[in-house]
Scaffold this motif. Structure first.
Motif, PDB file in Angstrom:
ATOM      1  N   LEU A 246     -24.524  40.713  10.032  1.00 20.86           N
ATOM      2  CA  LEU A 246     -25.696  41.321   9.499  1.00 20.86           C
ATOM      3  C   LEU A 246     -26.792  40.990  10.331  1.00 20.86           C
ATOM      4  CD1 LEU A 246     -27.124  42.680   6.941  1.00 20.86           C
ATOM      5  CD2 LEU A 246     -27.302  40.401   5.814  1.00 20.86           C
ATOM      6  N   TYR A 247     -26.884  40.012  10.855  1.00 21.68           N
ATOM      7  CA  TYR A 247     -27.765  39.375  12.028  1.00 21.68           C
ATOM      8  C   TYR A 247     -27.569  40.249  13.245  1.00 21.68           C
ATOM      9  CZ  TYR A 247     -28.055  35.095   9.167  1.00 21.68           C
ATOM     10  OH  TYR A 247     -28.261  34.012   8.063  1.00 21.68           O
ATOM     11  N   GLU A 248     -26.495  40.412  13.837  1.00 24.56           N
ATOM     12  CA  GLU A 248     -26.279  41.125  14.731  1.00 24.56           C
ATOM     13  C   GLU A 248     -26.647  42.597  14.474  1.00 24.56           C
ATOM     14  OE1 GLU A 248     -22.150  40.598  15.619  1.00 24.56           O
ATOM     15  OE2 GLU A 248     -22.479  38.844  16.771  1.00 24.56           O
ATOM     16  N   GLY A 249     -26.522  42.955  13.343  1.00 28.17           N
ATOM     17  CA  GLY A 249     -27.040  44.595  13.168  1.00 28.17           C
ATOM     18  C   GLY A 249     -28.342  44.589  13.109  1.00 28.17           C
ATOM     19  N   ALA A 250     -29.140  43.716  12.820  1.00 28.94           N
ATOM     20  CA  ALA A 250     -30.466  43.423  12.828  1.00 28.94           C
ATOM     21  C   ALA A 250     -31.149  43.392  14.033  1.00 28.94           C
ATOM     22  CB  ALA A 250     -31.093  42.551  11.653  1.00 28.94           C
ATOM     23  N   GLY A 251     -30.361  43.096  15.169  1.00 30.73           N
ATOM     24  CA  GLY A 251     -30.670  42.935  16.606  1.00 30.73           C
ATOM     25  C   GLY A 251     -30.888  41.657  16.995  1.00 30.73           C
ATOM     26  N   PHE A 252     -30.367  40.508  16.258  1.00 29.01           N
ATOM     27  CA  PHE A 252     -30.175  38.984  16.772  1.00 29.01           C
ATOM     28  C   PHE A 252     -29.193  38.952  17.692  1.00 29.01           C
ATOM     29  CE2 PHE A 252     -32.457  38.512  12.812  1.00 29.01           C
ATOM     30  CZ  PHE A 252     -33.070  37.192  12.924  1.00 29.01           C
ATOM     31  N   ALA A 253     -29.615  38.189  18.684  1.00 23.07           N
ATOM     32  CA  ALA A 253     -28.363  37.909  19.619  1.00 23.07           C
ATOM     33  C   ALA A 253     -28.212  36.492  19.745  1.00 23.07           C
ATOM     34  CB  ALA A 253     -28.700  38.494  21.337  1.00 23.07           C
ATOM     35  N   VAL A 254     -26.905  36.026  20.219  1.00 20.08           N
ATOM     36  CA  VAL A 254     -26.663  34.494  20.339  1.00 20.08           C
ATOM     37  C   VAL A 254     -27.215  34.098  21.416  1.00 20.08           C
ATOM     38  CG1 VAL A 254     -24.730  33.029  20.707  1.00 20.08           C
ATOM     39  CG2 VAL A 254     -24.286  34.767  18.964  1.00 20.08           C
ATOM     40  N   THR A 255     -27.997  33.083  21.400  1.00 16.00           N
ATOM     41  CA  THR A 255     -28.676  32.352  22.701  1.00 16.00           C
ATOM     42  C   THR A 255     -27.990  30.863  22.742  1.00 16.00           C
ATOM     43  OG1 THR A 255     -30.296  31.396  21.185  1.00 16.00           O
ATOM     44  CG2 THR A 255     -30.706  33.554  22.116  1.00 16.00           C
ATOM     45  N   GLU A 256     -27.422  30.333  21.977  1.00  9.89           N
ATOM     46  CA  GLU A 256     -26.638  29.091  22.097  1.00  9.89           C
ATOM     47  C   GLU A 256     -25.642  28.916  21.309  1.00  9.89           C
ATOM     48  OE1 GLU A 256     -28.237  24.372  21.686  1.00  9.89           O
ATOM     49  OE2 GLU A 256     -29.570  25.897  21.872  1.00  9.89           O
ATOM     50  N   SER A 257     -24.415  28.211  21.462  1.00 10.37           N
ATOM     51  CA  SER A 257     -23.312  27.891  20.545  1.00 10.37           C
ATOM     52  C   SER A 257     -22.893  26.505  21.067  1.00 10.37           C
ATOM     53  CB  SER A 257     -22.323  28.999  20.969  1.00 10.37           C
ATOM     54  OG  SER A 257     -21.134  28.639  20.416  1.00 10.37           O
ATOM     55  N   LYS A 258     -22.815  25.756  20.311  1.00  8.26           N
ATOM     56  CA  LYS A 258     -22.021  24.233  20.558  1.00  8.26           C
ATOM     57  C   LYS A 258     -21.074  23.914  19.419  1.00  8.26           C
ATOM     58  CE  LYS A 258     -26.786  22.307  18.669  1.00  8.26           C
ATOM     59  NZ  LYS A 258     -27.808  21.889  19.200  1.00  8.26           N
ATOM     60  N   ARG A 259     -19.897  23.089  19.924  1.00 10.10           N
ATOM     61  CA  ARG A 259     -19.049  22.552  18.812  1.00 10.10           C
ATOM     62  C   ARG A 259     -19.398  21.062  18.584  1.00 10.10           C
ATOM     63  NH1 ARG A 259     -15.652  24.859  15.540  1.00 10.10           N
ATOM     64  NH2 ARG A 259     -13.577  23.400  15.188  1.00 10.10           N
ATOM     65  N   LEU A 260     -19.547  20.776  17.251  1.00  8.37           N
ATOM     66  CA  LEU A 260     -19.760  19.388  16.787  1.00  8.37           C
ATOM     67  C   LEU A 260     -19.386  19.116  15.538  1.00  8.37           C
ATOM     68  CD1 LEU A 260     -23.342  19.302  15.578  1.00  8.37           C
ATOM     69  CD2 LEU A 260     -22.885  20.748  17.453  1.00  8.37           C
ATOM     70  N   PRO A 261     -19.140  17.814  15.391  1.00  4.92           N
ATOM     71  CA  PRO A 261     -18.847  17.412  13.844  1.00  4.92           C
ATOM     72  C   PRO A 261     -20.118  17.453  12.920  1.00  4.92           C
ATOM     73  CG  PRO A 261     -19.010  15.465  15.219  1.00  4.92           C
ATOM     74  CD  PRO A 261     -19.277  16.729  16.111  1.00  4.92           C
ATOM     75  N   MET A 262     -20.047  18.389  11.887  1.00  2.00           N
ATOM     76  CA  MET A 262     -20.942  18.464  10.935  1.00  2.00           C
ATOM     77  C   MET A 262     -20.221  18.730   9.580  1.00  2.00           C
ATOM     78  SD  MET A 262     -22.594  22.071  11.675  1.00  2.00           S
ATOM     79  CE  MET A 262     -23.831  21.707  13.107  1.00  2.00           C
ATOM     80  N   TRP A 263     -21.185  18.154   8.544  1.00  2.00           N
ATOM     81  CA  TRP A 263     -20.695  18.712   7.048  1.00  2.00           C
ATOM     82  C   TRP A 263     -19.040  18.500   6.776  1.00  2.00           C
ATOM     83  CZ3 TRP A 263     -23.347  23.308   8.959  1.00  2.00           C
ATOM     84  CH2 TRP A 263     -24.725  23.009   9.061  1.00  2.00           C
TER      85      TRP A 263
END
Length: 166
Positions: A133-150
């Protein structure tokens, strides 16, 4: 109040008692059930949500059908001319009906009306439908990181949308 595509779902930004608790509740219950997030996720939602409402720096929308909360989205003032999309969630029975798209469009219309130059969000890679949905609205990935969360190792994704300035 604006009507969503279905005619029975409304989207409002005037907060009522219980709205914040319901947003935290939906995030906690749905993300635990659907993605295995643990109890540390609810305070991650609750504390900044509370701070946001007390500061009044942005806007929060609630999608509802009658008295039932179906979902939410907010735009937080991140810095001068930049908004952050937060707390975007839909209950399972509201998905696939255009309600999420309507919430996102409402939030982005607000960003444009505020003349933001950009809006960004943080999500995680398991949220396939939301990311599409975000990509369809024009958002693009600017950062990605793998980490322990939740409660597990997750890939956190930052997406940004540059808004056209008239």
């Amino acid at each position: 109040m604006t009507q969503a595509a279905s005619g029975t779902v409304t989207i409002r930004h005037e907060l009522k008692p219980g709205d914040l608790g319901m947003i935290v509740h939906l995030h906690g219950v749905l993300y635990a059930r659907e993605y295995g997030l643990d109890t540390t996720f609810e305070p991650y939602v609750a504390k900044p949500l509370s701070d946001f409402v007390l500061s009044g720096s942005g806007r929060l929308w609630i999608a509802e059908e009658g008295e039932r909360t179906l979902g939410s989205v907010a735009v937080v003032d991140a810095e001068e001319g930049v908004g952050q999309l937060r707390w975007f969630l839909l209950s399972p029975d509201a998905r696939g009906k255009g309600v999420g798209r309507r919430l996102l469009e409402t939030a982005l219309d607000y960003c444009r009306a505020r003349k933001f130059r950009s809006v960004f969000l943080w999500s995680f890679s398991d949220l396939d439908a939301a990311l599409k949905l975000y990509e369809g609205a024009g958002f693009a990935v600017t950062e990605s990181k793998r980490l322990p969360m939740w409660g597990a190792d997750r890939t956190e994704v930052r997406m940004e949308l540059m808004l056209e300035m008239a």
